[in-house]
Design a protein around this motif. Structure first.
Motif, mmCIF file in Angstrom:
data_model
loop_
_atom_site.group_PDB
_atom_site.id
_atom_site.type_symbol
_atom_site.label_atom_id
_atom_site.label_comp_id
_atom_site.label_asym_id
_atom_site.label_seq_id
_atom_site.Cartn_x
_atom_site.Cartn_y
_atom_site.Cartn_z
ATOM 1 N N GLU A 39 9.175 -9.622 4.357
ATOM 2 C CA GLU A 39 10.319 -8.652 4.954
ATOM 3 C C GLU A 39 9.702 -7.245 4.316
ATOM 4 N N ALA A 40 9.154 -6.898 3.475
ATOM 5 C CA ALA A 40 8.745 -5.902 2.943
ATOM 6 C C ALA A 40 7.906 -4.948 4.118
ATOM 7 N N PHE A 41 7.107 -5.430 4.937
ATOM 8 C CA PHE A 41 6.369 -5.079 6.111
ATOM 9 C C PHE A 41 7.368 -4.834 7.249
ATOM 10 N N VAL A 42 8.298 -3.794 7.309
ATOM 11 C CA VAL A 42 8.875 -3.911 8.477
ATOM 12 C C VAL A 42 8.554 -2.833 9.612
ATOM 13 N N GLU A 43 7.693 -1.891 9.080
ATOM 14 C CA GLU A 43 6.570 -1.014 10.436
ATOM 15 C C GLU A 43 5.425 -0.709 10.013
ATOM 16 N N ALA A 44 4.629 -1.296 10.744
ATOM 17 C CA ALA A 44 3.098 -1.121 10.602
ATOM 18 C C ALA A 44 2.771 0.257 10.442
ATOM 19 N N SER A 45 3.613 1.003 11.220
ATOM 20 C CA SER A 45 3.088 2.802 11.025
ATOM 21 C C SER A 45 3.389 3.221 9.720
ATOM 22 N N LYS A 46 4.215 2.564 8.718
ATOM 23 C CA LYS A 46 4.153 3.297 7.323
ATOM 24 C C LYS A 46 3.339 2.412 6.197
ATOM 25 N N THR A 47 2.656 1.533 6.957
ATOM 26 C CA THR A 47 1.810 0.693 5.659
ATOM 27 C C THR A 47 1.152 1.556 4.883
ATOM 28 N N TYR A 48 0.196 2.509 5.603
ATOM 29 C CA TYR A 48 -0.608 3.437 4.618
ATOM 30 C C TYR A 48 0.204 4.178 3.743
ATOM 31 N N LEU A 49 1.222 4.649 4.086
ATOM 32 C CA LEU A 49 2.056 5.373 2.960
ATOM 33 C C LEU A 49 2.760 4.268 1.895
ATOM 34 N N MET A 50 3.101 3.307 2.272
ATOM 35 C CA MET A 50 3.245 2.342 1.215
ATOM 36 C C MET A 50 2.328 1.921 0.168
ATOM 37 N N LEU A 51 1.300 1.737 1.076
ATOM 38 C CA LEU A 51 -0.202 1.255 0.026
ATOM 39 C C LEU A 51 -0.545 2.242 -0.702
ATOM 40 N N GLU A 52 -0.278 3.599 -0.276
ATOM 41 C CA GLU A 52 -0.895 4.728 -1.054
ATOM 42 C C GLU A 52 0.257 4.789 -2.413
ATOM 43 N N ASN A 53 1.424 4.877 -2.080
ATOM 44 C CA ASN A 53 2.685 4.579 -3.035
ATOM 45 C C ASN A 53 2.369 3.684 -4.061
ATOM 46 N N LEU A 54 1.904 2.399 -3.621
ATOM 47 C CA LEU A 54 1.993 1.458 -4.434
ATOM 48 C C LEU A 54 0.465 1.478 -5.540
ATOM 49 N N TYR A 55 -0.579 2.301 -4.650
ATOM 50 C CA TYR A 55 -1.733 2.440 -5.689
ATOM 51 C C TYR A 55 -1.425 3.564 -6.878
ATOM 52 N N LYS A 56 -0.499 4.495 -6.562
ATOM 53 C CA LYS A 56 -0.265 5.548 -7.434
ATOM 54 C C LYS A 56 0.715 4.816 -8.449
ATOM 55 N N GLN A 100 -2.069 -3.505 10.666
ATOM 56 C CA GLN A 100 -1.954 -2.998 9.281
ATOM 57 C C GLN A 100 -3.769 -2.700 9.034
ATOM 58 N N VAL A 101 -4.518 -3.294 9.692
ATOM 59 C CA VAL A 101 -5.864 -3.037 9.387
ATOM 60 C C VAL A 101 -6.422 -1.667 9.219
ATOM 61 N N SER A 102 -5.974 -0.828 10.028
ATOM 62 C CA SER A 102 -6.362 0.524 10.021
ATOM 63 C C SER A 102 -5.837 1.330 8.500
ATOM 64 N N ALA A 103 -4.818 0.722 8.083
ATOM 65 C CA ALA A 103 -4.246 1.507 6.925
ATOM 66 C C ALA A 103 -5.063 0.881 5.543
ATOM 67 N N PHE A 104 -5.212 -0.468 5.691
ATOM 68 C CA PHE A 104 -6.191 -0.898 4.649
ATOM 69 C C PHE A 104 -7.401 -0.573 4.609
ATOM 70 N N ASN A 105 -8.150 -0.403 5.954
ATOM 71 C CA ASN A 105 -9.518 0.259 6.000
ATOM 72 C C ASN A 105 -9.501 1.720 5.318
ATOM 73 N N LEU A 106 -8.180 2.279 5.656
ATOM 74 C CA LEU A 106 -8.304 3.959 5.262
ATOM 75 C C LEU A 106 -8.058 3.799 3.719
ATOM 76 N N MET A 107 -7.386 3.009 3.217
ATOM 77 C CA MET A 107 -7.296 2.655 1.643
ATOM 78 C C MET A 107 -8.424 2.529 0.958
ATOM 79 N N GLN A 108 -9.158 1.559 1.667
ATOM 80 C CA GLN A 108 -10.588 1.277 0.719
ATOM 81 C C GLN A 108 -11.585 2.294 1.140
ATOM 82 N N GLU A 109 -11.453 2.965 2.179
ATOM 83 C CA GLU A 109 -12.256 4.278 2.275
ATOM 84 C C GLU A 109 -12.189 5.352 1.186
ATOM 85 N N GLU A 110 -10.696 5.530 1.090
ATOM 86 C CA GLU A 110 -10.416 6.853 0.205
ATOM 87 C C GLU A 110 -10.547 6.394 -1.357
#
Length: 176
Positions: free
Chosen positions: A154-171, A76-86
């Motif tokens: 259990e909310a984190f079932v697929e790391a590949s979808k972490t960024y989209l989930m974080l983006e949605n939560l932020y919105k 998940q590190v890359s998803a959090f990194n991308l969120m922080q950058e954006e």
């Protein structure tokens, strides 16, 4: 009640997290956290900078609990990194790990983490942030410091979808 558990992708790439799919004990804990300001903390990060949760009013804050043995946490590190950058100064990510300062400093450098990492977080996690919800777990705070969404392991079932989930939560948190 707000969110969370199993993530499913819709046609519009919006993720729905269904609260009912969480374990009953996690549902109870989430109800206790959401809608309230979590316990404030002041702790140094691995770079020696003091992180005081109360200093981030006016920003969305992700308080992310992880441990170094958690495979999905590493992914998940890359998803959090991308969120922080954006999101830049509009978002503060504070990751809290169980390891020592030295261990987590190495982890931060090895994984290229660009957000704050606090160490020896097990006590904070156990005392005030639902250790029973497993690793990873995420608390999403609004610009007033109120926990709007809490996601257990259990909310984190697929790391590949972490960024989209974080983006949605932020919105969601910023759509007032």
């Amino acid at each position: 009640m707000s969110i969370l558990a199993q993530i499913s992708e819709s046609e519009d790439a919006i993720f729905q997290v269904e609260f009912e799919q969480f374990k009953p004990s996690n549902q109870d804990q989430i109800r206790e956290f959401e809608g309230k300001a979590p316990m404030q903390f002041l702790a140094p990060d691995v770079n020696g900078e003091e992180q005081f949760l109360g200093n981030f009013k006016g920003k969305t804050v992700f308080v992310y609990f992880f441990n170094q043995q958690c495979g999905i946490c590493k992914e998940q590190v890359s998803a959090f990194n991308l969120m922080q950058e954006e999101k830049g100064n509009d978002l503060k990510i504070i990751a809290i790990g169980d390891g020592s300062k030295e261990e987590l400093k190495t982890y931060q450098e090895t994984h290229g983490i660009n957000y704050s990492v606090l160490y020896n977080g097990k006590m904070l996690g156990e005392a005030a942030y639902g250790i029973e919800m497993g690793y990873p777990r995420l608390f999403v705070l609004d610009d007033e410091g109120i926990a709007r969404h809490v996601l257990p392991e259990e909310a984190f079932v697929e790391a590949s979808k972490t960024y989209l989930m974080l983006e949605n939560l932020y919105k969601l948190v910023n759509s007032k």
